[in-house]
Design a protein around this motif. Structure first.
Motif, PDB file in Angstrom:
ATOM      1  N   UNK A   1       4.815  14.156  -6.458  1.00 31.16           N
ATOM      2  CA  UNK A   1       5.191  14.309  -5.057  1.00 31.16           C
ATOM      3  C   UNK A   1       5.739  13.012  -4.487  1.00 31.16           C
ATOM      4  N   UNK A   2       6.838  13.101  -3.756  1.00 35.05           N
ATOM      5  CA  UNK A   2       7.501  11.936  -3.171  1.00 35.05           C
ATOM      6  C   UNK A   2       7.801  12.238  -1.710  1.00 35.05           C
ATOM      7  N   UNK A   3       7.535  11.285  -0.838  1.00 33.79           N
ATOM      8  CA  UNK A   3       7.881  11.444   0.566  1.00 33.79           C
ATOM      9  C   UNK A   3       9.373  11.236   0.789  1.00 33.79           C
ATOM     10  N   UNK A   4       9.822  11.531   2.008  1.00 34.53           N
ATOM     11  CA  UNK A   4      11.243  11.356   2.326  1.00 34.53           C
ATOM     12  C   UNK A   4      11.414  11.092   3.812  1.00 34.53           C
TER      13      UNK A   4
ATOM     14  N   UNK B   1       0.810  -1.221   0.000  1.00 34.98           N
ATOM     15  CA  UNK B   1       0.000   0.000   0.000  1.00 34.98           C
ATOM     16  C   UNK B   1       0.843   1.271   0.000  1.00 34.98           C
ATOM     17  N   UNK B   2       2.119   1.149   0.325  1.00 35.25           N
ATOM     18  CA  UNK B   2       3.055   2.279   0.260  1.00 35.25           C
ATOM     19  C   UNK B   2       4.453   1.688   0.102  1.00 35.25           C
ATOM     20  N   UNK B   3       5.337   2.440  -0.579  1.00 33.84           N
ATOM     21  CA  UNK B   3       6.661   1.910  -0.921  1.00 33.84           C
ATOM     22  C   UNK B   3       7.736   2.942  -0.599  1.00 33.84           C
TER      23      UNK B   3
ATOM     24  N   UNK C   1       5.095   6.783  -2.898  1.00 36.45           N
ATOM     25  CA  UNK C   1       6.500   6.379  -2.823  1.00 36.45           C
ATOM     26  C   UNK C   1       7.259   7.351  -1.931  1.00 36.45           C
ATOM     27  N   UNK C   2       8.229   6.800  -1.205  1.00 34.02           N
ATOM     28  CA  UNK C   2       9.078   7.580  -0.307  1.00 34.02           C
ATOM     29  C   UNK C   2      10.543   7.311  -0.631  1.00 34.02           C
ATOM     30  N   UNK C   3      11.347   8.357  -0.671  1.00 35.40           N
ATOM     31  CA  UNK C   3      12.781   8.175  -0.747  1.00 35.40           C
ATOM     32  C   UNK C   3      13.300   7.900   0.652  1.00 35.40           C
ATOM     33  N   UNK C   4      14.019   6.828   0.810  1.00 40.25           N
ATOM     34  CA  UNK C   4      14.612   6.484   2.100  1.00 40.25           C
ATOM     35  C   UNK C   4      16.113   6.759   2.020  1.00 40.25           C
TER      36      UNK C   4
END
Length: 403
Positions: free
Chosen positions: A225-228, A187-189, A213-216
């Motif tokens: 838009x991308x999370x971090x 559900x989220x990556x 999607x999130x940058x880790x």
């Protein structure tokens, strides 16, 4: 079910009634002269009758015999009495593993407040699947992150399944393909990746299907838009430069190693590093960065070449992967203690580098906190249907004297 004979009265009636009910009755209402019993399993309807105060008390005593208490439940579940009390009163945020133990124990004991426990712990809530794509499985740093992510998922109060995969092939084609494959199962990556148009396209595709999607560790960008979740890498670079300028015995030439120029975190590291020297220590000469391609063999080779080319080098900033190879080259050259080397991430290798004074400073992600924040941020955004958010966490600083 046959009722007790009408000839039975008082406590005898109560005891007989209780025995016939097979201990599956509970008081749902008590008036001045009336008690109503509801058959939870065996009685299809309610039975009302008048009884004396003595009869009420007798029934109450019989009813309490053998009933599991909060203390019994706490002991059976392996938790404290206060934990059970907080759950029953809606004041507890309980880990999913603990909730499962408490409910299993309550069902086994036929605990009187089982419906309340189920409601408070929300066991019918669906499990959320969170995906994480990390880099090579043989690297200690990413092994530590994988373990921390799984632990963060298991300790969360909500039912969460953490799916962790490692990528040995770091090419944009391989990473973007795997993002699309795993993104269809979660559900989220969150992903550790270099910036590339193929990766951006994968982020956009996943967003179109409702998967954020999130940058880790390293930020990523896309129009959607991308999370971090990670560090303020510009500040990391400035901190490294501050330490190097302060620890160097004299100005001189400074080498810089990066894993790949497409990693936004490493570009920001270098940018911050240069900005500090430009502002406060212009007497140092910063060399052009050399890529290690996140490989220890390549890192050792380019470090050996750099040491040969720069016999008077006073500092070395390693902002990317390949740390093991860099340390091997410094150790073999014998110049480690004479060069102010600042490294990245606390592993067994960088710890030994600090102990042997081949490294002067290590800047590191707080892995457990980063993992917990990643899971928390992703869950929060899914629960509130918010765009993927960002969490910038503080970094740890290690020296030979505080490890």
């Amino acid at each position: 079910m046959a009722l007790p004979p009408a000839s039975e009265t008082g406590s005898a009636f109560c005891t007989r009634f209780f025995q016939l009910s097979a201990q599956n009755f509970y008081i749902i209402y008590e008036g001045k002269q009336n008690i109503c019993f509801g058959g939870m399993l065996h009685f299809p309807s309610f039975l009302s009758f008048r009884c004396s105060a003595e009869m009420k008390e007798s029934f109450r005593e019989v009813l309490m015999v053998g009933r599991a208490t909060i203390a019994d439940l706490a002991e059976q579940a392996g938790v404290s009495v206060s934990t059970i009390d907080r759950i029953l009163n809606g004041r507890a945020n309980v880990r999913s593993a603990t909730a499962s133990r408490v409910l299993a124990a309550a069902e086994e004991l036929r605990f009187y407040a089982l419906p309340t426990l189920r409601e408070r712990l929300r066991t019918d809530k669906p499990t959320i699947r969170l995906g994480f794509i990390l880099q090579q499985s043989h690297r200690t740093f990413y092994q530590m992150i994988a373990e921390a992510l799984r632990l963060a998922g298991s300790e969360n109060s909500e039912p969460v399944e953490v799916v962790v995969e490692h990528m040995d092939d770091l090419s944009p084609e391989a990473v973007s393909n795997r993002m699309l494959q795993l993104g269809g199962q979660v559900q989220a990556l969150a992903v550790v990746s270099a910036e590339h148009p193929r990766v951006t396209h994968a982020i956009e595709t996943l967003a179109g299907s409702g998967v954020p999607t999130y940058g880790l560790i390293s930020e990523l960008t896309a129009p959607c838009g991308v999370g971090y979740i990670g560090l303020d890498n510009w500040r990391v670079g400035r901190t490294a430069a501050w330490a190097m300028a302060g620890l160097s015995k004299k100005p001189g030439r400074v080498g810089i190693l990066v894993g790949n120029h497409r990693y936004r975190c490493q570009e920001l590291n270098e940018s911050g590093f240069r900005s500090y020297f430009r502002e406060y220590a212009p007497q140092f000469t910063l060399l052009e960065p050399v890529q290690t391609f996140e490989d220890k063999l390549v890192a050792r080779e380019v470090t050996e070449q750099l040491l040969q080319r720069e016999p008077d080098m006073v500092g070395l900033y390693i902002s990317g992967g390949g740390m093991v190879g860099v340390l091997q080259a410094l150790k073999a050259s014998g110049r480690g203690p004479s060069i102010v080397a600042v490294g990245y991430e606390m592993t067994i290798h960088t710890r030994m580098g600090l102990i042997d004074h081949d490294l002067a400073l290590v800047l590191a992600h707080p892995i457990a906190r980063m993992a917990a924040d990643a899971v928390a941020q992703m869950l929060h955004d899914l629960r509130t249907e918010a765009p993927p958010g960002k969490r910038v966490i503080g970094f740890d600083i290690y020296t030979p004297e505080n490890i």
